[in-house]
Scaffold this motif. Structure first.
Motif, PDB file in Angstrom:
ATOM      1  N   ASN A 107       0.905  -1.315   0.149  1.00  0.00           N
ATOM      2  CA  ASN A 107       0.004   0.030  -0.048  1.00  0.00           C
ATOM      3  C   ASN A 107       0.895   1.310  -0.149  1.00  0.00           C
ATOM      4  O   ASN A 107       2.065   1.120   0.236  1.00  0.00           O
ATOM      5  CB  ASN A 107      -0.899   0.195   1.404  1.00  0.00           C
ATOM      6  CG  ASN A 107      -0.110   0.362   2.494  1.00  0.00           C
ATOM      7  OD1 ASN A 107       1.016   0.484   2.533  1.00  0.00           O
ATOM      8  ND2 ASN A 107      -1.007   0.599   3.571  1.00  0.00           N
ATOM      9  N   ALA A 108       0.291   2.409  -0.071  1.00  0.00           N
ATOM     10  CA  ALA A 108       1.091   3.810  -0.240  1.00  0.00           C
ATOM     11  C   ALA A 108       0.808   4.327   1.001  1.00  0.00           C
ATOM     12  O   ALA A 108       0.705   5.663   0.929  1.00  0.00           O
ATOM     13  CB  ALA A 108       0.366   4.317  -1.512  1.00  0.00           C
ATOM     14  N   GLY A 109       0.670   3.624   2.317  1.00  0.00           N
ATOM     15  CA  GLY A 109       0.368   4.428   3.527  1.00  0.00           C
ATOM     16  C   GLY A 109       1.683   5.012   4.135  1.00  0.00           C
ATOM     17  O   GLY A 109       2.628   5.386   3.546  1.00  0.00           O
ATOM     18  N   PRO A 110       1.550   5.577   5.254  1.00  0.00           N
ATOM     19  CA  PRO A 110       2.381   6.219   5.816  1.00  0.00           C
ATOM     20  C   PRO A 110       3.657   5.647   6.253  1.00  0.00           C
ATOM     21  O   PRO A 110       4.804   6.327   6.560  1.00  0.00           O
ATOM     22  CB  PRO A 110       1.899   6.860   7.440  1.00  0.00           C
ATOM     23  CG  PRO A 110       0.720   5.576   7.600  1.00  0.00           C
ATOM     24  CD  PRO A 110       0.259   5.126   6.183  1.00  0.00           C
ATOM     25  N   GLY A 111       3.699   4.065   6.028  1.00  0.00           N
ATOM     26  CA  GLY A 111       5.025   3.585   6.448  1.00  0.00           C
ATOM     27  C   GLY A 111       5.233   3.128   7.760  1.00  0.00           C
ATOM     28  O   GLY A 111       4.412   3.686   8.630  1.00  0.00           O
ATOM     29  N   ILE A 112       6.147   2.310   8.146  1.00  0.00           N
ATOM     30  CA  ILE A 112       6.368   1.888   9.418  1.00  0.00           C
ATOM     31  C   ILE A 112       7.763   2.116   9.773  1.00  0.00           C
ATOM     32  O   ILE A 112       8.668   1.712   8.834  1.00  0.00           O
ATOM     33  CB  ILE A 112       6.042   0.298   9.370  1.00  0.00           C
ATOM     34  CG1 ILE A 112       4.393  -0.013   9.230  1.00  0.00           C
ATOM     35  CG2 ILE A 112       6.221  -0.264  10.822  1.00  0.00           C
ATOM     36  CD1 ILE A 112       4.286  -1.509   9.088  1.00  0.00           C
ATOM     37  N   PRO A 113       8.029   2.832  11.109  1.00  0.00           N
ATOM     38  CA  PRO A 113       9.559   2.879  10.965  1.00  0.00           C
ATOM     39  C   PRO A 113      10.336   1.646  11.408  1.00  0.00           C
ATOM     40  O   PRO A 113       9.510   0.927  11.865  1.00  0.00           O
ATOM     41  CB  PRO A 113       9.529   4.025  12.505  1.00  0.00           C
ATOM     42  CG  PRO A 113       8.042   4.498  12.293  1.00  0.00           C
ATOM     43  CD  PRO A 113       6.937   3.353  11.781  1.00  0.00           C
ATOM     44  N   PRO A 114      11.478   1.669  11.175  1.00  0.00           N
ATOM     45  CA  PRO A 114      12.542   0.410  11.436  1.00  0.00           C
ATOM     46  C   PRO A 114      12.219   0.032  13.109  1.00  0.00           C
ATOM     47  O   PRO A 114      12.182  -1.164  13.176  1.00  0.00           O
ATOM     48  CB  PRO A 114      13.716   0.866  11.097  1.00  0.00           C
ATOM     49  CG  PRO A 114      13.479   1.984  10.212  1.00  0.00           C
ATOM     50  CD  PRO A 114      12.437   2.711  10.629  1.00  0.00           C
ATOM     51  N   GLU A 115      12.326   0.901  13.936  1.00  0.00           N
ATOM     52  CA  GLU A 115      12.226   0.496  15.251  1.00  0.00           C
ATOM     53  C   GLU A 115      10.978  -0.235  15.621  1.00  0.00           C
ATOM     54  O   GLU A 115      10.828  -0.972  16.521  1.00  0.00           O
ATOM     55  CB  GLU A 115      12.467   1.674  16.149  1.00  0.00           C
ATOM     56  CG  GLU A 115      11.525   2.618  16.144  1.00  0.00           C
ATOM     57  CD  GLU A 115      11.580   3.771  15.180  1.00  0.00           C
ATOM     58  OE1 GLU A 115      10.909   4.609  15.053  1.00  0.00           O
ATOM     59  OE2 GLU A 115      12.517   3.481  14.136  1.00  0.00           O
ATOM     60  N   GLN A 116       9.801  -0.044  14.880  1.00  0.00           N
ATOM     61  CA  GLN A 116       8.562  -0.664  15.089  1.00  0.00           C
ATOM     62  C   GLN A 116       8.170  -2.128  14.427  1.00  0.00           C
ATOM     63  O   GLN A 116       7.489  -2.823  14.625  1.00  0.00           O
ATOM     64  CB  GLN A 116       7.376   0.212  14.867  1.00  0.00           C
ATOM     65  CG  GLN A 116       7.460   1.756  15.663  1.00  0.00           C
ATOM     66  CD  GLN A 116       6.048   2.607  15.340  1.00  0.00           C
ATOM     67  OE1 GLN A 116       5.374   2.036  14.258  1.00  0.00           O
ATOM     68  NE2 GLN A 116       6.315   3.492  16.112  1.00  0.00           N
ATOM     69  N   GLN A 117       9.332  -2.248  13.280  1.00  0.00           N
ATOM     70  CA  GLN A 117       8.917  -3.324  12.501  1.00  0.00           C
ATOM     71  C   GLN A 117       9.486  -4.642  13.174  1.00  0.00           C
ATOM     72  O   GLN A 117       9.046  -5.935  13.044  1.00  0.00           O
ATOM     73  CB  GLN A 117       9.856  -3.213  11.277  1.00  0.00           C
ATOM     74  CG  GLN A 117       9.135  -2.121  10.363  1.00  0.00           C
ATOM     75  CD  GLN A 117      10.190  -2.000   9.010  1.00  0.00           C
ATOM     76  OE1 GLN A 117      10.767  -2.973   8.604  1.00  0.00           O
ATOM     77  NE2 GLN A 117      10.241  -0.729   8.413  1.00  0.00           N
ATOM     78  N   GLU A 118      10.320  -4.589  14.223  1.00  0.00           N
ATOM     79  CA  GLU A 118      10.809  -5.693  14.803  1.00  0.00           C
ATOM     80  C   GLU A 118       9.707  -6.664  15.335  1.00  0.00           C
ATOM     81  O   GLU A 118       9.719  -7.915  15.744  1.00  0.00           O
ATOM     82  CB  GLU A 118      12.009  -5.549  15.871  1.00  0.00           C
ATOM     83  CG  GLU A 118      12.660  -6.546  16.694  1.00  0.00           C
ATOM     84  CD  GLU A 118      13.528  -6.230  17.576  1.00  0.00           C
ATOM     85  OE1 GLU A 118      14.181  -7.145  18.406  1.00  0.00           O
ATOM     86  OE2 GLU A 118      13.821  -5.112  17.619  1.00  0.00           O
ATOM     87  N   HIS A 119       8.707  -5.992  15.838  1.00  0.00           N
ATOM     88  CA  HIS A 119       7.599  -6.792  16.806  1.00  0.00           C
ATOM     89  C   HIS A 119       6.618  -6.818  16.088  1.00  0.00           C
ATOM     90  O   HIS A 119       5.339  -6.838  16.803  1.00  0.00           O
ATOM     91  CB  HIS A 119       7.547  -6.024  18.022  1.00  0.00           C
ATOM     92  CG  HIS A 119       8.988  -5.935  18.957  1.00  0.00           C
ATOM     93  ND1 HIS A 119       9.210  -7.295  19.574  1.00  0.00           N
ATOM     94  CD2 HIS A 119       9.418  -5.015  19.347  1.00  0.00           C
ATOM     95  CE1 HIS A 119      10.426  -6.778  20.068  1.00  0.00           C
ATOM     96  NE2 HIS A 119      10.554  -5.546  19.986  1.00  0.00           N
ATOM     97  N   LEU A 120       6.245  -6.475  14.754  1.00  0.00           N
ATOM     98  CA  LEU A 120       5.193  -6.393  13.939  1.00  0.00           C
ATOM     99  C   LEU A 120       4.137  -7.710  14.187  1.00  0.00           C
ATOM    100  O   LEU A 120       3.190  -7.575  14.224  1.00  0.00           O
ATOM    101  CB  LEU A 120       5.360  -6.305  12.485  1.00  0.00           C
ATOM    102  CG  LEU A 120       5.573  -4.709  11.948  1.00  0.00           C
ATOM    103  CD1 LEU A 120       5.901  -4.742  10.562  1.00  0.00           C
ATOM    104  CD2 LEU A 120       4.483  -3.919  12.323  1.00  0.00           C
ATOM    105  N   PHE A 121       4.942  -8.880  14.228  1.00  0.00           N
ATOM    106  CA  PHE A 121       4.071 -10.010  14.037  1.00  0.00           C
ATOM    107  C   PHE A 121       4.074 -10.662  15.428  1.00  0.00           C
ATOM    108  O   PHE A 121       3.793 -11.917  15.530  1.00  0.00           O
ATOM    109  CB  PHE A 121       4.840 -11.050  13.050  1.00  0.00           C
ATOM    110  CG  PHE A 121       4.959 -10.604  11.500  1.00  0.00           C
ATOM    111  CD1 PHE A 121       3.770 -10.684  10.840  1.00  0.00           C
ATOM    112  CD2 PHE A 121       6.173  -9.797  11.018  1.00  0.00           C
ATOM    113  CE1 PHE A 121       3.913 -10.305   9.566  1.00  0.00           C
ATOM    114  CE2 PHE A 121       6.097  -9.268   9.983  1.00  0.00           C
ATOM    115  CZ  PHE A 121       4.991  -9.430   9.089  1.00  0.00           C
ATOM    116  N   THR A 122       4.406 -10.111  16.655  1.00  0.00           N
ATOM    117  CA  THR A 122       4.337 -10.667  17.802  1.00  0.00           C
ATOM    118  C   THR A 122       2.845 -10.450  18.488  1.00  0.00           C
ATOM    119  O   THR A 122       2.162  -9.354  18.248  1.00  0.00           O
ATOM    120  CB  THR A 122       5.176  -9.822  18.743  1.00  0.00           C
ATOM    121  OG1 THR A 122       6.417 -10.170  18.103  1.00  0.00           O
ATOM    122  CG2 THR A 122       5.139 -10.493  20.292  1.00  0.00           C
TER     123      THR A 122
END
Length: 649
Positions: free
Chosen positions: A581-596
Motif C-alpha cells: 500500500n501507499a500508506g504512511p509506512g512503518i518506522p524500522p524500530e517498530q518493525q521488529e515486533h510487528l508479528f508478535t
C-alpha cells in the motif's frame, strides 16, 4: 500433580523395578551359563587371553636350583659336529652324570642307529649302569599311536614318560596331562615329569600327581623366563669343562636348545620356549605343587554374583555416569582380584562369564530404563496431544522432522522439543491472555457500563439512539477481538486441512471479497493472475484469512484514492505473496515486533490502534505451512507485507 499423573509415575517406578529384577536375573543366568560352558570357542578365547594376562601380571616363581638343563645348543653342535650325534656320545655324557639324582634324556630314540650298530648297546649299557635315566615316549594327539624307544634302550631305562604336549587352539601350551590313557585302552601313561619324580624318589609329588584324575589337564605355572633354570652347554659338560660335582643330587634334563632343533612352544608368559625348558618347569610344578587350579564353576559364579548385584544396584540408584564408572571399576577389580588370587593361592577364576555380565549391565539397563522413561514421556506427551506419527509425506504438522519412525529417538526428541515449545508458548500465551482479558476485553465492557451510567445520571444529554450506537460499537469491538483471538488459537494448534490450492485463484478470491471496502474509500485494488501453475498444498481457509488480514490492513492504513497492489512471485524455492500500500509506512524500530501477539502500532484519530492479533495470525499461518511472513517499509513510503511459502508445499 494430578492423580492420573501420580498413578503414571508410580507405574513407571514399578516398571523400572521389574526391569531391574529382570536385568539382575538375566545377567546372573548369563554369567553362570558362560562360567559353566567356558569351553565354548568365543568364551574360551576370552578366558585364555585373561589367563595369559594374569600369568604375565603376577610374579613368576624362580627356577629351582635342584634342576639343571644340559642344552644341545648351537655352540655344542659347532663343537661336536652336525646333528644327530652318535649315541656313543650320549653314553659318554651319562658317564659324567653319575652323581645326578635323575637324568631325563629328552631325545627321540625310537629307531635303531644303523650307521653305527654298536652304539645302541653301548648307550643301553650306560643307561643301565647309571640306573636313574628316564627316556621319553610319545602318544599321538588322538591317543592311537605310542612311539617308544627301541627295546634295548627301553629295558635299560629306569622309567619311561610321555613328552607329548597338546597346546590350546591358539597354539599356546598352558596345561599338561600327568597321566593319559591310550585310545586303545590299557593303564594310563605317566608324563615325563611324573616319571622323573618317581625315579628321583619324590614320593609325595608322585602321590599328588596320581590324585589327579586320568586325562585331566593341569595348568603349569611357568618359571620366570628371564632367570631360567641352570643351563649348561652339552659340549662343555662332555669335555669336562663343567665339573661332575655340579650335578650331584640334581635332576638333570638333556634336550635340544639350538634354533631349528627340537620343539619350541608358546607359553602364557610370551615368546617361544624350548621343550626341555617346559619339561623342567613341569618337574618343578610337580615337586613343589605349583599347579594352577581352576576354581569350580559354582565358586566363580558366586564370585561374579558378588559383583553383579552391587553393579546393578548402583545402576538403579546412581547417575548414568557413575553407574558406568561403577561397572568399569567392578570389571577391573575382578581382574585384579583374580590375578592376586592366582599368585597367592594358585587358584584362578575364569572371568569371561562375569566380565560379559558386567559389560552388558550398563547398556542393557540404560536401554531398558531409557525405554521405560520414554514410554512415560510418550504417555505425558499424549496428554498434550503431541502426535505420535508424522504426516504421510514425512513432515510433521508443526516441525519438519524428516522421514523418521514414531519410535525412534529422533522422533521422540522432536516430540519432546515440540512439547517444551508448547509449554513455553502456553506460559507466554497465558500471560498475554491475562493481559488481553484484563485490558482489551475489559475496555469495551467498561465503556458500555460508563455510557449506561451517564445515561442514568443525565438522560436528557444522552439520547437512547446515541447510547445504543455506542453500545453497538463497543460490542462489535469485543466480538472482533474474540473472533481474532479464537482464530489465532486455532491457527496455532488445530490440525491443518491441507488440500491442493491454486494460489492465483485464492488471492483473487480474497481481493474480490474486499472490493466493496476498497471502492468505498476510492482505493484501487490491483491483482493480475500470472501464475496459473502455482499450486500448493494448503489449508485454504487459514491461508485465505491470513491474506485477507494483510489486505484489510493495507486498505485501513492506506490513504484514500490510492492503490493497493497484490502480486504473486517465485524464486524457484518459494512463492511470495506481496501486499503493498501507499500508506504512511512503518518506522524500522517498530518493525521488529510487528508479528508478535498483542503488539500494536500506534494509531491516530482516524485510524485507531489494532488488536495486535492480525499480523500474529498471519505469521502463525505462514509458519504452520513451512514459510514465514515479513515486512519491508520505511516512514512515508508505504509498506509491503509478504507471505513466503515453500514451492514443495
Amino acid at each position: 500433580m494430578t492423580l492420573m499423573a501420580a498413578h503414571r509415575l508410580i507405574g513407571m517406578r514399578r516398571r523400572l523395578l521389574i526391569e531391574w529384577l529382570i536385568l539382575v536375573t538375566v545377567l546372573t543366568l548369563l554369567s553362570t551359563a558362560l562360567t559353566v560352558w567356558q569351553d565354548l570357542p568365543g568364551i574360551r578365547d576370552i578366558n585364555h587371553r585373561a589367563y595369559d594376562l594374569s600369568m604375565q601380571a603376577v610374579r613368576a616363581p624362580a627356577p629351582s636350583p635342584d634342576i639343571a638343563i644340559i642344552a644341545i645348543d648351537d655352540a655344542s653342535i659347532e663343537a661336536l659336529g652336525y646333528w644327530p650325534w652318535r649315541r656313543s656320545v650320549h653314553a659318554a655324557l651319562l658317564e659324567r652324570l653319575h652323581g645326578a639324582r635323575a637324568v631325563g634324556l629328552d631325545l627321540i630314540l625310537s629307531d635303531p642307529y644303523l650307521t653305527h650298530p654298536r652304539d645302541d648297546p653301548l648307550l643301553a649299557q650306560a643307561i643301565a649302569q647309571h640306573g636313574r635315566v628316564v627316556l621319553p615316549d610319545i602318544l599321538s594327539p588322538d591317543g592311537q599311536q605310542r612311539i617308544m624307544p627301541i627295546p634295548a634302550l627301553a629295558q635299560a631305562a629306569a622309567a619311561l614318560g610321555r613328552i607329548d604336549a597338546r597346546p590350546d587352539p591358539d597354539g599356546t601350551l598352558r596345561a599338561i596331562e600327568t597321566r593319559r590313557t591310550p585310545a586303545g585302552g590299557g593303564p594310563p601313561l605317566a608324563h615325563f615329569s611324573l616319571a622323573i619324580a618317581g625315579v628321583a624318589g619324590q614320593e609325595a609329588a608322585v602321590a599328588r600327581a596320581q590324585a589327579f584324575p586320568s586325562d585331566m589337564a593341569v595348568r603349569v605355572q611357568f618359571t620366570d623366563p628371564a632367570k631360567r633354570h641352570a643351563l649348561y652347554p652339552y659340549a662343555a659338560v662332555l669335555s669336562g669343562q663343567v665339573p661332575e660335582a655340579e650335578f650331584k643330587d640334581r635332576i638333570v634334563l638333556v634336550g635340544a636348545w639350538a634354533s631349528g632343533l627340537g620343539d619350541h612352544l608358546a607359553t602364557p608368559l610370551g615368546g617361544m620356549t624350548a621343550g626341555v625348558a617346559i619339561l623342567a618347569d613341569t618337574v618343578q610344578n610337580l615337586r613343589d605343587n605349583l599347579w594352577i587350579r581352576i576354581a569350580p564353576s559354582w565358586v566363580t559364579a558366586l564370585a561374579g554374583l558378588g559383583l553383579i548385584l552391587p553393579v546393578c544396584l548402583g545402576l538403579g540408584t546412581l547417575s548414568t555416569r557413575r553407574g558406568l564408572a561403577g561397572a568399569l571399576a567392578a570389571s577391573i577389580l575382578f581382574l585384579i582380584t583374580d590375578a592376586l588370587l592366582l599368585q597367592q593361592t594358585g587358584y584362578w577364576l575364569p572371568p569371561a562369564g562375569t566380565l560379559a555380565a558386567l559389560f552388558l549391565a550398563y547398556p542393557l539397563w540404560s536401554w531398558r530404563s531409557q525405554e521405560a522413561s520414554l514410554r512415560h514421556i510418550d504417555a505425558e506427551l499424549e496428554q498434550l496431544h503431541i502426535p505420535l506419527r508424522p504426516d504421510a509425506d514425512g513432515l510433521d504438522t508443526d516441525t519438519d522432522s524428516g522421514p523418521v519412525g514414531p519410535d525412534t529417538l529422533p522422533a521422540r526428541a522432536i516430540r519432546l522439543h515440540k512439547a517444551v515449545s508448547r509449554l513455553k508458548q502456553a506460559t507466554r500465551a497465558q500471560k498475554e491472555t491475562l493481559s488481553f482479558l484484563s485490558h482489551d476485553m475489559r475496555s469495551p465492557q467498561s465503556a458500555i457500563l460508563a455510557i449506561l451510567e451517564l445515561r442514568r445520571q443525565s438522560p436528557e444529554q444522552w439520547a437512547e439512539e446515541t447510547v445504543l450506537a455506542h453500545i453497538e460499537q463497543q460490542t462489535r469491538t469485543t466480538l472482533n477481538l474474540v473472533d481474532q483471538f479464537v482464530q489465532l488459537g486455532r491457527a496455532e494448534s488445530a490440525p491443518l486441512d491441507r488440500r491442493p490450492v491454486y494460489l492465483d485463484d485464492l488471492i483473487q478470491e480474497c481481493c474480490d471479497r474486499r472490493w466493496p471496502q476498497a471502492a468505498q474509500r476510492g482505493i484501487e485494488l490491483q491483482f493480475e493472475a500470472r501464475h496459473p501453475e502455482a499450486e500448493a498444498s494448503l489449508d485454504a481457509e487459514l491461508m485465505g484469512r491470513a491474506i485477507g488480514n494483510l489486505l484489510d490492513n493495507a486498505l485501513l492504513y492506506g490513504p484514500a484514492n490510492s492503490v493497493v497492489a497484490c502480486t504473486l512471485e517465485s524464486d524457484a524455492r518459494h512463492w511470495h505473496i506481496h501486499v503493498r500500500n501507499a500508506g504512511p509506512g512503518i518506522p524500522p524500530e517498530q518493525q521488529e515486533h510487528l508479528f508478535t501477539r498483542f503488539q500494536r502500532l500506534p494509531g491516530d484519530a482516524n485510524k485507531p490502534a489494532g488488536s495486535g492479533l492480525g499480523l500474529a495470525f498471519v505469521q502463525t499461518v505462514a509458519q504452520r505451512h513451512g514459510g514465514r511472513a515479513s515486512c519491508v517499509s520505511a516512514s512515508g513510503q508505504g509498506a509491503r507485507f509478504t507471505i513466503s511459502l515453500p514451492v514443495e508445499s
